[in-house]
Design an enzyme around this catalytic site. Sequence first.
Site, PDB file in Angstrom:
ATOM      1  N   ASP A  21       0.853  -1.197   0.000  1.00  0.00           N
ATOM      2  CA  ASP A  21       0.000   0.000   0.000  1.00  0.00           C
ATOM      3  C   ASP A  21       0.884   1.241   0.000  1.00  0.00           C
ATOM      4  O   ASP A  21       1.633   1.470   0.943  1.00  0.00           O
ATOM      5  CB  ASP A  21      -0.902  -0.043   1.248  1.00  0.00           C
ATOM      6  CG  ASP A  21      -1.696   1.237   1.420  1.00  0.00           C
ATOM      7  OD1 ASP A  21      -1.864   1.976   0.435  1.00  0.00           O
ATOM      8  OD2 ASP A  21      -2.150   1.485   2.562  1.00  0.00           O
ATOM      9  N   ASN A  23      -0.202   4.510  -0.233  1.00  0.00           N
ATOM     10  CA  ASN A  23      -0.774   5.781   0.230  1.00  0.00           C
ATOM     11  C   ASN A  23      -1.511   5.684   1.563  1.00  0.00           C
ATOM     12  O   ASN A  23      -2.256   6.589   1.943  1.00  0.00           O
ATOM     13  CB  ASN A  23      -1.694   6.376  -0.839  1.00  0.00           C
ATOM     14  CG  ASN A  23      -2.878   5.454  -1.129  1.00  0.00           C
ATOM     15  OD1 ASN A  23      -2.920   4.327  -0.622  1.00  0.00           O
ATOM     16  ND2 ASN A  23      -3.817   5.917  -1.913  1.00  0.00           N
ATOM     17  N   ASP A  29      -1.814  -1.244  -3.864  1.00  0.00           N
ATOM     18  CA  ASP A  29      -2.096  -0.490  -5.084  1.00  0.00           C
ATOM     19  C   ASP A  29      -0.946  -0.622  -6.077  1.00  0.00           C
ATOM     20  O   ASP A  29       0.079  -1.244  -5.791  1.00  0.00           O
ATOM     21  CB  ASP A  29      -2.370   0.983  -4.740  1.00  0.00           C
ATOM     22  CG  ASP A  29      -1.344   1.536  -3.771  1.00  0.00           C
ATOM     23  OD1 ASP A  29      -0.137   1.421  -4.069  1.00  0.00           O
ATOM     24  OD2 ASP A  29      -1.734   2.052  -2.695  1.00  0.00           O
ATOM     25  N   ASP A  98      -4.792 -10.385 -15.836  1.00  0.00           N
ATOM     26  CA  ASP A  98      -5.907 -11.293 -15.626  1.00  0.00           C
ATOM     27  C   ASP A  98      -7.017 -10.887 -16.587  1.00  0.00           C
ATOM     28  O   ASP A  98      -7.331  -9.703 -16.704  1.00  0.00           O
ATOM     29  CB  ASP A  98      -6.398 -11.181 -14.175  1.00  0.00           C
ATOM     30  CG  ASP A  98      -6.752 -12.525 -13.587  1.00  0.00           C
ATOM     31  OD1 ASP A  98      -7.529 -13.251 -14.229  1.00  0.00           O
ATOM     32  OD2 ASP A  98      -6.268 -12.838 -12.479  1.00  0.00           O
ATOM     33  N   ASP A 199      -9.371 -16.160 -16.680  1.00  0.00           N
ATOM     34  CA  ASP A 199     -10.214 -16.627 -15.591  1.00  0.00           C
ATOM     35  C   ASP A 199     -11.304 -17.586 -16.092  1.00  0.00           C
ATOM     36  O   ASP A 199     -11.999 -17.274 -17.068  1.00  0.00           O
ATOM     37  CB  ASP A 199     -10.876 -15.390 -14.954  1.00  0.00           C
ATOM     38  CG  ASP A 199     -11.502 -15.689 -13.610  1.00  0.00           C
ATOM     39  OD1 ASP A 199     -10.762 -15.997 -12.665  1.00  0.00           O
ATOM     40  OD2 ASP A 199     -12.750 -15.610 -13.492  1.00  0.00           O
ATOM     41  N   GLU A 254      -7.202 -20.517 -16.943  1.00  0.00           N
ATOM     42  CA  GLU A 254      -7.648 -21.128 -15.698  1.00  0.00           C
ATOM     43  C   GLU A 254      -8.815 -22.020 -16.075  1.00  0.00           C
ATOM     44  O   GLU A 254      -9.923 -21.547 -16.325  1.00  0.00           O
ATOM     45  CB  GLU A 254      -8.084 -20.074 -14.675  1.00  0.00           C
ATOM     46  CG  GLU A 254      -8.271 -20.707 -13.301  1.00  0.00           C
ATOM     47  CD  GLU A 254      -9.365 -20.068 -12.480  1.00  0.00           C
ATOM     48  OE1 GLU A 254      -9.337 -20.202 -11.251  1.00  0.00           O
ATOM     49  OE2 GLU A 254     -10.273 -19.441 -13.053  1.00  0.00           O
ATOM     50  N   HIS A 327      -4.341 -17.122  -5.302  1.00  0.00           N
ATOM     51  CA  HIS A 327      -5.207 -16.332  -4.415  1.00  0.00           C
ATOM     52  C   HIS A 327      -6.474 -17.060  -4.007  1.00  0.00           C
ATOM     53  O   HIS A 327      -7.267 -16.521  -3.241  1.00  0.00           O
ATOM     54  CB  HIS A 327      -5.549 -15.013  -5.112  1.00  0.00           C
ATOM     55  CG  HIS A 327      -6.375 -15.247  -6.349  1.00  0.00           C
ATOM     56  ND1 HIS A 327      -5.883 -15.913  -7.454  1.00  0.00           N
ATOM     57  CD2 HIS A 327      -7.659 -14.955  -6.639  1.00  0.00           C
ATOM     58  CE1 HIS A 327      -6.839 -16.003  -8.367  1.00  0.00           C
ATOM     59  NE2 HIS A 327      -7.931 -15.425  -7.887  1.00  0.00           N
ATOM     60  N   ASP A 328      -6.712 -18.248  -4.559  1.00  0.00           N
ATOM     61  CA  ASP A 328      -7.895 -19.033  -4.198  1.00  0.00           C
ATOM     62  C   ASP A 328      -7.550 -20.219  -3.311  1.00  0.00           C
ATOM     63  O   ASP A 328      -8.447 -20.962  -2.900  1.00  0.00           O
ATOM     64  CB  ASP A 328      -8.571 -19.603  -5.462  1.00  0.00           C
ATOM     65  CG  ASP A 328      -9.137 -18.533  -6.380  1.00  0.00           C
ATOM     66  OD1 ASP A 328      -9.531 -17.466  -5.887  1.00  0.00           O
ATOM     67  OD2 ASP A 328      -9.188 -18.784  -7.601  1.00  0.00           O
TER      68      ASP A 328
HETATM   69  O1  TEU Z   1     -11.738 -19.001  -9.840  1.00  0.00           O
HETATM   70  C1  TEU Z   1     -12.650 -19.938 -10.326  1.00  0.00           C
HETATM   71  C2  TEU Z   1     -12.420 -21.313  -9.875  1.00  0.00           C
HETATM   72  O2  TEU Z   1     -11.943 -22.115 -10.620  1.00  0.00           O
HETATM   73  C3  TEU Z   1     -12.830 -21.750  -8.531  1.00  0.00           C
HETATM   74  O3  TEU Z   1     -12.434 -23.064  -8.344  1.00  0.00           O
HETATM   75  C4  TEU Z   1     -12.204 -20.962  -7.510  1.00  0.00           C
HETATM   76  O4  TEU Z   1     -11.030 -21.643  -7.138  1.00  0.00           O
HETATM   77  C5  TEU Z   1     -13.094 -20.758  -6.338  1.00  0.00           C
HETATM   78  O5  TEU Z   1     -12.287 -20.099  -5.445  1.00  0.00           O
HETATM   79  C6  TEU Z   1     -13.664 -22.017  -5.737  1.00  0.00           C
HETATM   80  O6  TEU Z   1     -13.068 -22.332  -4.534  1.00  0.00           O
HETATM   81  C7  TEU Z   1     -11.625 -17.788 -10.531  1.00  0.00           C
HETATM   82  C8  TEU Z   1     -10.809 -16.807  -9.729  1.00  0.00           C
HETATM   83  O7  TEU Z   1      -9.515 -17.302  -9.569  1.00  0.00           O
HETATM   84  C9  TEU Z   1     -11.502 -16.530  -8.440  1.00  0.00           C
HETATM   85  O8  TEU Z   1     -10.767 -15.690  -7.591  1.00  0.00           O
HETATM   86  C10 TEU Z   1     -12.834 -15.892  -8.779  1.00  0.00           C
HETATM   87  O9  TEU Z   1     -13.570 -15.699  -7.598  1.00  0.00           O
HETATM   88  C11 TEU Z   1     -13.647 -16.728  -9.757  1.00  0.00           C
HETATM   89  O10 TEU Z   1     -12.875 -17.214 -10.844  1.00  0.00           O
HETATM   90  C12 TEU Z   1     -14.727 -15.891 -10.375  1.00  0.00           C
HETATM   91  O11 TEU Z   1     -14.176 -14.918 -11.213  1.00  0.00           O
HETATM   92 CA    CA Z   2      -3.433   2.162  -1.249  1.00  0.00          CA
END
Ligand code: TEU
Ligand code: CA
Length: 554
Positions: A21, A23, A29, A98, A199, A254, A327-328
């Site tokens: 971050d 700011n 950001d 993305d 995605d 993905e 991130h998932d």
């Molecule tokens: O994730 C979609 C997906 O394949 C799911 O399995 C996802 O892992 C979800 O977290 C189920 O546990 C993508 C993105 O990576 C995710 O961050 C988004 O929320 C989703 O698409 C919708 O855009």
């Molecule tokens: Ca910020």
Amino acid sequence: MKKTWWKESVVYQIYPRSYADSNGDGIGDINGITSKLDYLKLLGIDVIWLSPVYKSPNDDNGYDISDYEAIMDEFGTMEDFDRMLSEAHARGIKIVMDLVVNHTSDEHEWFLESRSSKDNPKRDYYFWREGRDGKEPNNWGSWFSGSAWKYDETTDMYYLHLFSPKQPDLNWDNPAVRKEVFDMMTRWCEKGIDGFRMDVISLISKPAGLPDAPLMNELYGDCGCTANGPHVHEYLQEMNEKVLSKFDIMTVGETACVTLEEAKKYANSEGTELNMVFQFEHVGLDGDAEFKWSTRKMPLVPLKENLTKWQKGLDEVAWNSIFFCNHDQPRVVNRLGDPSDEYREVSAKCIATCLHMMQGTPYVYQGEELGMTNYPFQSVKDFNDLESINAYYELTEKMGWKPSEIFPKIANKSRDNARTPMQWDDSPNAGFTTGKPWLAVNPNYKKVNAAEQVARADSVFNYYKKLIELRHKYEIIVYGHYDLQLAEDPELYVYTRELDGKKLLVVCNFSDNEREFMPDEEFRNGEVLIQNYEGSDVFDGILSPYEAYVIYTE
Ligand code: TEU
Ligand code: CA
């Protein structure tokens, strides 16, 4: 096998909201990312995959986009973006964006128009259907709990959303939608970006007539019925012809619910669709029978079996992306290693060795290079992610689970584990922000942070740095053929790589037991390329807890 830069690259994923971050508003950001490019250069990565930075109401933290060609207010401006891109390029780092085009935000202009009337020219940009007996048009469930349909009063019809109701699905069967998407992609490529992570691209082609799914369960999402749909390859070939083939970029799909056979098409070596895909079978192995929520560890024998299937299955015919974290996903040290003080670092290095010596393009998710761990969530109020929150209420209120039984399972697998702020140093809020972070910082940041690890030679950071250097130096690590040994051993992951008479032996002890293991004769005069017990004799026949090493011989 054809050699290309994206096969030889290591990708680093940034989740901008949680990175740095600049700011003091508590939200990571773009200028924050720019300020950390030297850190990434030091780590040695080649490519950044940037999770979405586009304009978004943030129902799903940027995966709900309301304008594909504007930057999210909280992240900065297009000028900030341009500067980040040129500063990255000046350091030899590429940036992959993305691309979230299975759905838009319900606040996207296209959807606002589409929803406004039945005869709006953009009506067919999305899926609108009449209700069936006063209920949803079919039985599909959303990946984020509940039905995949939302009733809209404006025209007394339902629209489809495979994810949240604020993420209506685009109708890819409409050529006008494809043209809008391809034109938008072209403009980003002309701006000089280096590729796309796409995605849920496996979900874009829905089955004709949107029939009920036979095995539907509202908790599952709808893998079976909308993944790898009838026209998905045709649409990607069209995208390739109209956009991708015109630029020297990298693409990774993905592909939720992808099978090996489907992956051979998506990521085919002829290059008619995408460069590579993410498959998710291996990160599903620690789920429970009914859903992903669980407190189980990842079982090693099925993991080996699965990764081996992908390593051997795509060799020569397609290309793997290799990853444990994004991130998932929860933090891999918790899933496959041991987050205790005693074994956190050594197990993080063991996991990294196992992954980074495989064939494919490796992905490192922010903080993975520090061995960051899951967050100690105490209650549902600690969650930010809609998936975790919805699942908690659906499972307790509708399905009758006891909170004390289901909460630990959700906490263990929650996507928020990956989304806590990056731990830069031991100053307040781990140096992520001078303000109040949007999501709590993991309390272990005084112990686990980048500043400390960059400075210490035997840190997890410096181990990742070395793994990346090795990949850049040894072609066999990128292109070599893979073979598994000891398939049935529940603790050891041992495999070889082979290329033009050269060989690698990769040995990883995924347990806190001491184990006996002696490398084959042919490796006796080999060179130890890397090991997580510095200086230990790999030929003494003993593996310490979580010991890992790699031997090279020519
Ligand atoms: O994730 C979609 C997906 O394949 C799911 O399995 C996802 O892992 C979800 O977290 C189920 O546990 C993508 C993105 O990576 C995710 O961050 C988004 O929320 C989703 O698409 C919708 O855009
Ligand atoms: Ca910020």
